[in-house]
Design an enzyme around this catalytic site. Structure first.
Site, PDB file in Angstrom:
ATOM      1  N   SER A 124       0.861  -1.183   0.000  1.00 46.90           N
ATOM      2  CA  SER A 124       0.000   0.000   0.000  1.00 46.90           C
ATOM      3  C   SER A 124       0.893   1.227   0.000  1.00 46.90           C
ATOM      4  O   SER A 124       2.067   1.152   0.397  1.00 46.90           O
ATOM      5  CB  SER A 124      -0.886   0.004   1.259  1.00 46.90           C
ATOM      6  OG  SER A 124      -1.511   1.254   1.467  1.00 46.90           O
ATOM      7  N   TYR A 171      -1.816  -1.634  10.534  1.00 48.15           N
ATOM      8  CA  TYR A 171      -1.925  -1.821   9.089  1.00 48.15           C
ATOM      9  C   TYR A 171      -0.744  -1.194   8.363  1.00 48.15           C
ATOM     10  O   TYR A 171      -0.130  -1.815   7.490  1.00 48.15           O
ATOM     11  CB  TYR A 171      -3.232  -1.206   8.587  1.00 48.15           C
ATOM     12  CG  TYR A 171      -3.413  -1.277   7.089  1.00 48.15           C
ATOM     13  CD1 TYR A 171      -3.750  -2.474   6.463  1.00 48.15           C
ATOM     14  CD2 TYR A 171      -3.245  -0.140   6.293  1.00 48.15           C
ATOM     15  CE1 TYR A 171      -3.912  -2.540   5.090  1.00 48.15           C
ATOM     16  CE2 TYR A 171      -3.411  -0.197   4.928  1.00 48.15           C
ATOM     17  CZ  TYR A 171      -3.741  -1.403   4.325  1.00 48.15           C
ATOM     18  OH  TYR A 171      -3.892  -1.465   2.957  1.00 48.15           O
TER      19      TYR A 171
END
Length: 274
Positions: free
Chosen positions: A145, A158
């Site tokens: 990401s 995350y």
């Protein structure tokens, strides 16, 4: 660099293929002639996708598995080989996020995220790469990401998981040089897939926190991913705005960046957590 040629006994393994980016990557690979093995917990959604791809003349296998469970991960390669298939492309896409400050987090949810986002990537690479490198052809795509380039208060676990995936994949690139096998880290920015809603974001909050120019579709992400594998790219980032933003995040001093991110993240706004 190029992807291995499609063949009836070869398959591309795509985890998290029941929705979002994983589903789009499976479609993109199938559109280029690759048979796919679809992996996720939801057998019904995988079956619907497999039937769609089979109608286009592409072989698609359904293997339900919960990648937070070590036994499910351990059995995956043998289940594929039992079908007479050789996995020469591995797409580690399955992932999830928690939301909110660590001080208010659920330990079980945090560890479940780490199992799926981190342990699963390392586990499946360790299990599939020996065969892929022995054949001297293949590709690995690990989905990280743009969060991998920066701290992420409000989604601390995350962001750290995706930083692991990016670093791990970059190291694989060095290890695989000259083997005929490539590794690519896909680093998408915001995508309308339902991922944020599953983490606990209100869609309006997410869209307000991130400029519209940064949002891309799952189809754009999938094309960037497969093109990146085909070119042997170390890192593939969909969208010009996200590529620029990632550079900015990587070079900005953390003492300046972290307070800005903490102020703007929806997961740290009290009203969004009620």
């Amino acid at each position: 660099m190029s992807l291995p040629s499609p063949a009836p006994d070869r398959t591309a393994v795509v985890t998290g293929a029941s929705s979002g980016i994983g589903e789009a990557i499976a479609r993109e690979l199938a559109a280029r002639g690759h048979g796919v093995t679809l992996v996720a917990r939801r057998a019904d959604k995988l079956t619907a996708l497999a039937e769609e791809l089979a109608a286009r003349g592409v072989r698609a296998e359904v293997l339900p598995a919960d990648l937070s469970v070590r036994a499910d991960r351990a059995n995956l390669r043998s289940r594929i080989e039992a079908l007479g298939l050789t996995p020469d492309i591995l797409v580690n896409n399955a992932g999830l996020s928690t939301l909110g400050p660590v001080a208010e987090s659920d330990p079980d949810a945090e560890l479940n995220m780490i199992e799926v986002d981190v342990a699963s990537v390392a586990d499946l690479c360790s299990r599939f790469l020996p065969g892929i490198t022995a054949r001297g052809r293949g590709a690995v795509l690990n989905v990280a990401s743009t969060a991998a380039f920066q701290p992420l208060p409000g989604q601390a676990g995350y962001g750290a998981c995706k930083a692991f995936v990016l670093s791990y994949t970059q190291s694989l690139v060095g290890e695989l040089k000259g083997s005929g096998v490539t590794a690519t880290a896909l680093c998408p920015g915001p995508v309308n897939t339902g991922f944020g809603e599953a983490a606990g974001f209100a869609k309006d909050d997410a869209e307000a926190a991130l400029p519209k120019v940064m949002w891309v579709t799952a189809e754009v992400v999938a094309k960037t991913a497969v093109d990146g594998m085909a070119k042997g790219q170390m890192v593939a980032i969909p969208g010009l705005a996200n590529r620029i933003g990632s550079i900015f995040a990587a070079v900005t001093p953390r003492t300046l960046l972290v307070p800005i991110l903490a102020r703007s993240h929806p997961g740290l706004q009290k009203e969004s957590r009620r």
